[in-house]
Design an enzyme around this catalytic site. Structure first.
Site, short mmCIF file in Angstrom:
data_model
loop_
_atom_site.label_atom_id
_atom_site.label_comp_id
_atom_site.label_asym_id
_atom_site.label_seq_id
_atom_site.Cartn_x
_atom_site.Cartn_y
_atom_site.Cartn_z
N HIS A 81 0.89 20.87 2.02
CA HIS A 81 0.45 22.24 2.25
C HIS A 81 0.19 23.02 0.96
O HIS A 81 -0.90 23.53 0.74
CB HIS A 81 1.46 23.01 3.10
CG HIS A 81 1.09 24.45 3.28
ND1 HIS A 81 1.54 25.45 2.44
CD2 HIS A 81 0.29 25.06 4.20
CE1 HIS A 81 1.04 26.60 2.83
NE2 HIS A 81 0.27 26.40 3.89
N HIS B 148 2.80 22.66 14.03
CA HIS B 148 2.38 23.11 12.70
C HIS B 148 2.99 22.26 11.60
O HIS B 148 4.21 22.20 11.45
CB HIS B 148 2.82 24.57 12.52
CG HIS B 148 2.36 25.22 11.28
ND1 HIS B 148 3.23 25.84 10.41
CD2 HIS B 148 1.12 25.38 10.75
CE1 HIS B 148 2.55 26.37 9.40
NE2 HIS B 148 1.27 26.10 9.58
N ASP C 213 -2.44 19.55 6.60
CA ASP C 213 -3.22 20.10 5.50
C ASP C 213 -3.61 18.96 4.57
O ASP C 213 -2.78 18.11 4.24
CB ASP C 213 -2.37 21.10 4.69
CG ASP C 213 -1.74 22.17 5.55
OD1 ASP C 213 -2.38 23.21 5.77
OD2 ASP C 213 -0.60 21.97 6.01
N GLU D 237 -0.81 19.55 13.55
CA GLU D 237 -1.64 20.19 12.53
C GLU D 237 -1.20 19.70 11.17
O GLU D 237 -0.01 19.45 10.95
CB GLU D 237 -1.49 21.72 12.64
CG GLU D 237 -2.39 22.53 11.72
CD GLU D 237 -1.74 22.93 10.40
OE1 GLU D 237 -2.41 23.55 9.57
OE2 GLU D 237 -0.55 22.59 10.20
N GLU E 257 -6.52 20.77 8.60
CA GLU E 257 -6.94 21.89 7.75
C GLU E 257 -7.35 21.40 6.37
O GLU E 257 -6.57 20.73 5.68
CB GLU E 257 -5.83 22.93 7.59
CG GLU E 257 -6.25 24.08 6.70
CD GLU E 257 -5.15 25.09 6.42
OE1 GLU E 257 -5.30 25.85 5.42
OE2 GLU E 257 -4.16 25.13 7.16
#
Length: 290
Positions: A83, A41, A70, A68, A151
């Site tokens: 993020h 993450h 953002d 992962e 994301e």
């Protein structure tokens, strides 16, 4: 101490001898795996500042295949990996630009963001780490032979971010057959954003972040391949209800749950039958679920 060296210090270094996670493929995405796929993450963000190249490297040092991240758009239309929709938590934006509150990502140019220190808040060993552009991030993931769960963050703030994300992915070689089939997933909390990605690139695997009601799942299955909920919102019955349906590519819908950081909870959600676990502590989750 270099950033790469720093990522291998402390708790992370203790795990370097652990077994490497077997790579996930679309076959695994259909649920055909012995244990959940582990996603680091924001990179291995327990061991390095989140969403930095150091966090990508920390995950690689631990043998974690999937990271992962953002993405958001700067004032001048450059995709950056961060993020929060504001910069002040994970950079020194308040000190560098004291008159620019609330330090929203969308109000800064890429050149301004490139000046910020995105590592010192996490630890002195990471001083000078930068907010990477998506292109820089993709290069590092590719260099490490890793895979990406990307994301699209707060798409309602950034009209056209889906098209720009796909443009950069294509430019950097991430929309060829090999990457699309084995190395890339695009997700968002915005259902319309996921739909847009699916319409613009129907071949790309997509995920919806959230926990739709069971009765609503068929409508999501029309445009996504994954339902990715918080671990606090699911149980075995919900996971089974999702996986009974076929997603946009005709394969059983996946469930990748977030953000699970301790061994006991990881073992519990693995018992629900989830396909993947998103975690700040990927080594802990891997070892608890293999």
């Amino acid at each position: 101490m270099s950033v790469r060296t720093a990522t291998a210090s402390g708790a992370a270094a203790a795990m370097l001898g652990a077994c490497v996670l077997l790579p996930a493929t679309q076959a695994q995405a259909s649920g055909a795996q012995d244990s959940p796929v582990v996603y680091a993450h924001r990179g291995a963000s327990a061991y390095a500042p989140e969403n930095t190249l150091a966090a990508v490297d920390a995950a690689d040092d631990l043998g974690i295949a999937w990271v992962e991240n953002d993405v958001q758009l700067t004032k001048d239309g450059v995709l950056v990996v961060v993020h929060d929709t504001t910069l002040n938590r994970t950079t020194d934006a308040e000190e560098v630009f004291p008159d620019r509150a609330p330090w929203a990502v969308k109000d800064f140019t890429a050149a301004e963001i490139a000046k910020l220190d995105a590592g010192s808040w996490f630890g002195a060993g990471f001083a000078g780490a930068r907010v990477p552009t998506l292109s820089q991030y993709l290069h590092r993931v590719e260099r490490n032979r890793q895979k990406l769960l990307l994301e699209i963050k707060s798409p309602e703030i950034y009209p056209g971010i889906e098209k720009e994300t796909l443009r950069v992915l294509r430019k950097e070689g991430w929309l060829d057959r090999a990457h699309v089939k084995h190395k890339l997933i695009i997700q968002s909390f915005g259902a319309e954003s996921v739909k847009t990605v699916h319409v613009q690139r129907p071949d790309v695997v997509t995920g919806f972040l959230g926990t739709p009601a069971v009765a609503d799942l068929p409508s999501y299955a029309a445009f996504t391949d994954q339902i990715n909920p918080s671990y606090t919102t699911i149980g075995a019955d919900y996971v089974a209800a999702v996986q009974k349906l076929k997603g946009a590519h005709g394969k059983p819908l996946q469930v990748n749950t977030w953000t699970v950081n301790d061994a006991a909870k990881a073992a519990e959600v693995a018992g629900f039958g989830v396909d993947g676990i998103i975690t700040n502590n990927p080594d802990v989750v891997r070892d608890a679920t293999r």
